[in-house]
Enzyme design. Structure first.
Site, PDB file in Angstrom:
ATOM      1  N   THR A 102       0.823  -1.206   0.000  1.00  0.00           N
ATOM      2  CA  THR A 102       0.000   0.000   0.000  1.00  0.00           C
ATOM      3  C   THR A 102       0.863   1.265   0.000  1.00  0.00           C
ATOM      4  O   THR A 102       1.995   1.255   0.510  1.00  0.00           O
ATOM      5  CB  THR A 102      -0.907  -0.003   1.259  1.00  0.00           C
ATOM      6  OG1 THR A 102      -1.451   1.294   1.452  1.00  0.00           O
ATOM      7  CG2 THR A 102      -0.142  -0.380   2.521  1.00  0.00           C
ATOM      8  N   ASP A 103       0.300   2.349  -0.509  1.00  0.00           N
ATOM      9  CA  ASP A 103       1.012   3.633  -0.463  1.00  0.00           C
ATOM     10  C   ASP A 103       1.144   4.152   0.973  1.00  0.00           C
ATOM     11  O   ASP A 103       1.943   5.058   1.244  1.00  0.00           O
ATOM     12  CB  ASP A 103       0.316   4.684  -1.355  1.00  0.00           C
ATOM     13  CG  ASP A 103      -1.125   4.974  -0.968  1.00  0.00           C
ATOM     14  OD1 ASP A 103      -1.651   4.335  -0.030  1.00  0.00           O
ATOM     15  OD2 ASP A 103      -1.736   5.859  -1.596  1.00  0.00           O
ATOM     16  N   GLU A 104       0.356   3.557   1.900  1.00  0.00           N
ATOM     17  CA  GLU A 104       0.377   4.058   3.273  1.00  0.00           C
ATOM     18  C   GLU A 104       1.722   3.814   3.958  1.00  0.00           C
ATOM     19  O   GLU A 104       2.004   4.402   4.996  1.00  0.00           O
ATOM     20  CB  GLU A 104      -0.791   3.465   4.082  1.00  0.00           C
ATOM     21  CG  GLU A 104      -2.121   3.771   3.412  1.00  0.00           C
ATOM     22  CD  GLU A 104      -3.357   3.509   4.250  1.00  0.00           C
ATOM     23  OE1 GLU A 104      -3.255   3.525   5.482  1.00  0.00           O
ATOM     24  OE2 GLU A 104      -4.426   3.309   3.661  1.00  0.00           O
TER      25      GLU A 104
ATOM     26  N   TYR B 176      -1.769  -0.309  11.158  1.00  0.00           N
ATOM     27  CA  TYR B 176      -1.961  -0.996   9.860  1.00  0.00           C
ATOM     28  C   TYR B 176      -0.781  -0.731   8.941  1.00  0.00           C
ATOM     29  O   TYR B 176      -0.151  -1.669   8.425  1.00  0.00           O
ATOM     30  CB  TYR B 176      -3.272  -0.529   9.195  1.00  0.00           C
ATOM     31  CG  TYR B 176      -3.326  -0.861   7.713  1.00  0.00           C
ATOM     32  CD1 TYR B 176      -3.463  -2.179   7.282  1.00  0.00           C
ATOM     33  CD2 TYR B 176      -3.237   0.148   6.737  1.00  0.00           C
ATOM     34  CE1 TYR B 176      -3.495  -2.496   5.918  1.00  0.00           C
ATOM     35  CE2 TYR B 176      -3.268  -0.158   5.381  1.00  0.00           C
ATOM     36  CZ  TYR B 176      -3.402  -1.482   4.979  1.00  0.00           C
ATOM     37  OH  TYR B 176      -3.418  -1.784   3.635  1.00  0.00           O
TER      38      TYR B 176
ATOM     39  N   LYS C  40       2.161  -3.251   7.395  1.00  0.00           N
ATOM     40  CA  LYS C  40       2.391  -3.458   5.951  1.00  0.00           C
ATOM     41  C   LYS C  40       3.836  -3.087   5.589  1.00  0.00           C
ATOM     42  O   LYS C  40       4.473  -3.755   4.775  1.00  0.00           O
ATOM     43  CB  LYS C  40       1.405  -2.627   5.121  1.00  0.00           C
ATOM     44  CG  LYS C  40      -0.045  -3.059   5.221  1.00  0.00           C
ATOM     45  CD  LYS C  40      -0.329  -4.450   4.666  1.00  0.00           C
ATOM     46  CE  LYS C  40      -0.182  -4.564   3.176  1.00  0.00           C
ATOM     47  NZ  LYS C  40      -0.566  -5.910   2.675  1.00  0.00           N
TER      48      LYS C  40
ATOM     49  N   LYS D 106     -15.324   0.711   4.769  1.00  0.00           N
ATOM     50  CA  LYS D 106     -14.419   1.691   4.150  1.00  0.00           C
ATOM     51  C   LYS D 106     -15.241   2.858   3.595  1.00  0.00           C
ATOM     52  O   LYS D 106     -16.444   2.720   3.349  1.00  0.00           O
ATOM     53  CB  LYS D 106     -13.606   1.022   3.038  1.00  0.00           C
ATOM     54  CG  LYS D 106     -12.842  -0.235   3.478  1.00  0.00           C
ATOM     55  CD  LYS D 106     -11.537   0.102   4.172  1.00  0.00           C
ATOM     56  CE  LYS D 106     -10.871  -1.120   4.798  1.00  0.00           C
ATOM     57  NZ  LYS D 106     -10.348  -2.093   3.877  1.00  0.00           N
TER      58      LYS D 106
HETATM   59  P1  NAD Z   1      -9.942  -7.055   2.707  1.00  0.00           P
HETATM   60  O1  NAD Z   1      -9.922  -6.769   4.168  1.00  0.00           O
HETATM   61  O2  NAD Z   1     -11.173  -6.758   1.932  1.00  0.00           O
HETATM   62  O3  NAD Z   1      -9.620  -8.617   2.467  1.00  0.00           O
HETATM   63  C1  NAD Z   1      -8.621  -9.290   3.170  1.00  0.00           C
HETATM   64  C2  NAD Z   1      -8.815 -10.790   2.954  1.00  0.00           C
HETATM   65  O4  NAD Z   1      -7.756 -11.475   3.655  1.00  0.00           O
HETATM   66  C3  NAD Z   1     -10.127 -11.325   3.496  1.00  0.00           C
HETATM   67  O5  NAD Z   1     -10.700 -12.218   2.561  1.00  0.00           O
HETATM   68  C4  NAD Z   1      -9.730 -12.066   4.768  1.00  0.00           C
HETATM   69  O6  NAD Z   1     -10.583 -13.159   5.087  1.00  0.00           O
HETATM   70  C5  NAD Z   1      -8.330 -12.533   4.399  1.00  0.00           C
HETATM   71  N1  NAD Z   1      -7.484 -12.797   5.570  1.00  0.00           N
HETATM   72  C6  NAD Z   1      -7.308 -11.992   6.646  1.00  0.00           C
HETATM   73  N2  NAD Z   1      -6.448 -12.573   7.508  1.00  0.00           N
HETATM   74  C7  NAD Z   1      -6.079 -13.756   6.963  1.00  0.00           C
HETATM   75  C8  NAD Z   1      -5.187 -14.789   7.355  1.00  0.00           C
HETATM   76  N3  NAD Z   1      -4.529 -14.734   8.524  1.00  0.00           N
HETATM   77  N4  NAD Z   1      -5.034 -15.852   6.542  1.00  0.00           N
HETATM   78  C9  NAD Z   1      -5.692 -15.934   5.372  1.00  0.00           C
HETATM   79  N5  NAD Z   1      -6.548 -14.973   4.949  1.00  0.00           N
HETATM   80  C10 NAD Z   1      -6.733 -13.903   5.727  1.00  0.00           C
HETATM   81  O7  NAD Z   1      -8.690  -6.303   2.117  1.00  0.00           O
HETATM   82  P2  NAD Z   1      -8.496  -5.586   0.700  1.00  0.00           P
HETATM   83  O8  NAD Z   1      -8.967  -4.197   0.799  1.00  0.00           O
HETATM   84  O9  NAD Z   1      -9.003  -6.470  -0.373  1.00  0.00           O
HETATM   85  O10 NAD Z   1      -6.897  -5.531   0.636  1.00  0.00           O
HETATM   86  C11 NAD Z   1      -6.163  -6.626   0.095  1.00  0.00           C
HETATM   87  C12 NAD Z   1      -4.677  -6.313   0.166  1.00  0.00           C
HETATM   88  O11 NAD Z   1      -4.408  -5.129  -0.570  1.00  0.00           O
HETATM   89  C13 NAD Z   1      -4.184  -6.054   1.591  1.00  0.00           C
HETATM   90  O12 NAD Z   1      -2.919  -6.644   1.727  1.00  0.00           O
HETATM   91  C14 NAD Z   1      -4.096  -4.538   1.680  1.00  0.00           C
HETATM   92  O13 NAD Z   1      -3.095  -4.145   2.582  1.00  0.00           O
HETATM   93  C15 NAD Z   1      -3.731  -4.180   0.258  1.00  0.00           C
HETATM   94  N6  NAD Z   1      -4.162  -2.835  -0.205  1.00  0.00           N
HETATM   95  C16 NAD Z   1      -5.465  -2.430  -0.033  1.00  0.00           C
HETATM   96  C17 NAD Z   1      -5.846  -1.186  -0.537  1.00  0.00           C
HETATM   97  C18 NAD Z   1      -7.294  -0.720  -0.426  1.00  0.00           C
HETATM   98  O14 NAD Z   1      -7.604   0.396  -0.854  1.00  0.00           O
HETATM   99  N7  NAD Z   1      -8.216  -1.515   0.089  1.00  0.00           N
HETATM  100  C19 NAD Z   1      -4.934  -0.367  -1.194  1.00  0.00           C
HETATM  101  C20 NAD Z   1      -3.617  -0.824  -1.347  1.00  0.00           C
HETATM  102  C21 NAD Z   1      -3.260  -2.069  -0.858  1.00  0.00           C
HETATM  103  P1  TYD Z   2     -10.674   4.324   4.452  1.00  0.00           P
HETATM  104  O1  TYD Z   2     -11.667   3.973   3.399  1.00  0.00           O
HETATM  105  O2  TYD Z   2     -10.791   3.705   5.796  1.00  0.00           O
HETATM  106  O3  TYD Z   2      -9.226   4.044   3.811  1.00  0.00           O
HETATM  107  P2  TYD Z   2      -7.741   4.451   4.380  1.00  0.00           P
HETATM  108  O4  TYD Z   2      -7.858   4.825   5.802  1.00  0.00           O
HETATM  109  O5  TYD Z   2      -6.972   3.184   4.181  1.00  0.00           O
HETATM  110  O6  TYD Z   2      -7.279   5.576   3.495  1.00  0.00           O
HETATM  111  O7  TYD Z   2     -10.691   5.899   4.648  1.00  0.00           O
HETATM  112  C1  TYD Z   2     -10.480   6.769   3.573  1.00  0.00           C
HETATM  113  C2  TYD Z   2     -10.502   8.179   4.112  1.00  0.00           C
HETATM  114  O8  TYD Z   2     -11.829   8.480   4.559  1.00  0.00           O
HETATM  115  C3  TYD Z   2      -9.605   8.372   5.315  1.00  0.00           C
HETATM  116  O9  TYD Z   2      -9.007   9.679   5.242  1.00  0.00           O
HETATM  117  C4  TYD Z   2     -10.553   8.300   6.505  1.00  0.00           C
HETATM  118  C5  TYD Z   2     -11.839   8.843   5.944  1.00  0.00           C
HETATM  119  N1  TYD Z   2     -13.094   8.290   6.501  1.00  0.00           N
HETATM  120  C6  TYD Z   2     -14.115   9.143   6.918  1.00  0.00           C
HETATM  121  O10 TYD Z   2     -13.983  10.381   6.861  1.00  0.00           O
HETATM  122  N2  TYD Z   2     -15.279   8.597   7.395  1.00  0.00           N
HETATM  123  C7  TYD Z   2     -15.459   7.247   7.489  1.00  0.00           C
HETATM  124  O11 TYD Z   2     -16.537   6.810   7.965  1.00  0.00           O
HETATM  125  C8  TYD Z   2     -14.402   6.379   7.047  1.00  0.00           C
HETATM  126  C9  TYD Z   2     -14.548   4.892   7.135  1.00  0.00           C
HETATM  127  C10 TYD Z   2     -13.235   6.943   6.554  1.00  0.00           C
END
Ligand code: NAD
Ligand code: TYD
Length: 379
Positions: free
Chosen positions: A140-142, A165, A169, A204
């Site tokens: 992630t960019d975070e 988090y 990562k 989210k």
């Molecule tokens: P998500 O929370 O929707 O899904 C995570 C999945 O991992 C779920 O299916 C969960 O059951 C599984 N899981 C959790 N713990 C586990 C374990 N111990 N063993 C096996 N499976 C397990 O997450 P997401 O948003 O789809 O993110 C997927 C990946 O992409 C993550 O690694 C996250 O850090 C990365 N990522 C997410 C974003 C975003 O915007 N959501 C952006 C950049 C990177």
């Molecule tokens: P989120 O979707 O949790 O992603 P991330 O924290 O990984 O960027 O949040 C996106 C942005 O939205 C973040 O700045 C936090 C904000 N946010 C709110 O303002 N209200 C909400 O209810 C949530 C879940 C997030």
């Protein structure tokens, strides 16, 4: 034929990636390993699994015995690791689970892969590796921390995570790089900005806002809503991962992002306006509103779908101010670019949510667990 171990593919991005690779590659076999935490839902991938091309296994990425057995049985060429605890707010509540899954789980996968893929030693003592294998870490960019009003994250930006988090990562990325440097393991990493699209868990921002509008609830915006995220349609992320896994250089990190920076307030207001417009255009969608307000003539009112739904709430602790990705490297090396503009992607996302209310209810009610038990018993 390539055989993949895709972890976390019952979650948001992993499920989109699974559908994407099964669609564009004919000659692959995929084993999905997912623990089905609250964020993983078997219903999301029910149509994709249990056939000769894709098998589902419920389990923890940290389970060395299970992962070892899977390697021995399926002889994977690729590991693509999506599995993670992914929600910043939850990491503030329970940091330890994030360290356990995201760091130790990743290290367990690396270690099992190292043992399975190394063949011997070269004259300098480094392991020799099976040809054509790759461990890909979805990051992630975070990990880069927070930007001021200007500038972009490049792959060389120092790592400076703030939340539990992002710290977990970052640590996982460093362990991946340690396996690269110590054992010359063929690894790659993608660091992507915020994704949105189908199957996004409604804790989210974007799916939570959509869900709350349909229910007529307030829309919680943290702090003053000025925090900036760089939003990317999930399919564009999946395409980037596929390019890196199949064509990227060993040992490299690639940033992925769409130059689509928006403040949270802009995101929320655009979502409100888009839902209002879709409701205006389609009676079918108006009927889907859980909050039904009637006009004097008996028709469904949508006047209440406006910015007054926004409520500013207590800010997130340690809230990163701005993320923005420079994706020049993946563009130059692999020809990647974001195909879906935010204006198109947000409409697709809202319409997907409207047309998949059953999914939203299932994942938020815990009903998917009943589905799992019905389908799979104790497996
Ligand atoms: P998500 O929370 O929707 O899904 C995570 C999945 O991992 C779920 O299916 C969960 O059951 C599984 N899981 C959790 N713990 C586990 C374990 N111990 N063993 C096996 N499976 C397990 O997450 P997401 O948003 O789809 O993110 C997927 C990946 O992409 C993550 O690694 C996250 O850090 C990365 N990522 C997410 C974003 C975003 O915007 N959501 C952006 C950049 C990177
Ligand atoms: P989120 O979707 O949790 O992603 P991330 O924290 O990984 O960027 O949040 C996106 C942005 O939205 C973040 O700045 C936090 C904000 N946010 C709110 O303002 N209200 C909400 O209810 C949530 C879940 C997030």
């Amino acid at each position: 034929m390539k055989t993949y171990l895709v972890t976390g593919a019952a979650g948001f991005i992993g499920s989109n990636y699974l559908k994407y690779i099964l669609n564009i590659h004919d000659d692959i076999k995929v084993v999905v390993l997912d623990a089905l935490t609250y964020a993983g839902n078997l219903g999301t991938i029910a149509d994709d699994i249990d056939n000769e091309r894709c098998i589902f296994v419920r389990g923890d990425i940290g389970d060395a015995e299970l992962v070892g057995r899977l390697f021995a049985t399926y002889r994977f060429d690729y590991v693509v690791n999506f599995a993670a605890e992914s929600h910043v707010d939850r990491s503030i509540e329970n940091p330890q689970l994030f360290l356990q899954t995201n760091i130790l789980g990743t290290q367990n996968l690396l270690e099992v892969a190292r043992r399975a893929w190394t063949k011997g030693k070269d004259e300098t003592g480094y392991p020799t590796w099976q040809r054509g294998v790759r461990f890909h870490q979805v990051s992630t960019d975070e990990v880069y921390g927070s930007l001021g009003v200007e500038g972009y994250f490049t792959e060389d930006t120092p790592l400076q995570p703030h939340s539990p988090y992002s710290a977990s990562k970052t640590s996982a990325d460093l362990v991946v790089m340690a396996y690269r440097d110590t054992y010359k393991m063929p690894v790659s990493v993608t660091r992507c900005s915020n994704n949105y699209g189908p199957y996004h868990f409604p804790e989210k921002l974007i799916p939570l806002i959509i869900k709350n509008i349909l229910a007529g609830k307030q829309l919680p915006v943290y702090g003053n809503g000025s925090n900036v995220r760089d939003w990317l349609y999930v399919e564009d992320h999946c395409k980037a991962i596929d390019l890196v896994v199949t064509k990227g250089r060993d040992g490299e990190i690639y940033n992925v992002g769409g130059h689509n920076e928006r403040t949270n307030l802009q995101i929320v207001k655009l979502t409100i306006a888009t839902i209002h417009r879709l409701m205006e255009e389609h009676l079918l969608y108006r009927n889907m509103l859980k909050k039904q307000v009637k006009n004097a003539d008996g028709s469904i009112s949508i006047d209440w779908i406006n910015d007054d739904l926004i409520t500013f709430v207590k800010d997130r602790l340690g809230h990163d101010q701005r993320y923005a990705i420079d994706p020049s490297k993946i563009k130059a090396e692999l020809g990647w670019y974001p195909e879906t503009t935010f204006e198109v992607g947000i409409v697709k996302t809202i319409e997907w949510n409207l047309n998949n209310q059953k999914w939203v209810e299932e994942v938020t009610s815990g009903d998917y667990q009943k589905y799992y038990d019905r389908m799979y018993g104790n497996r």
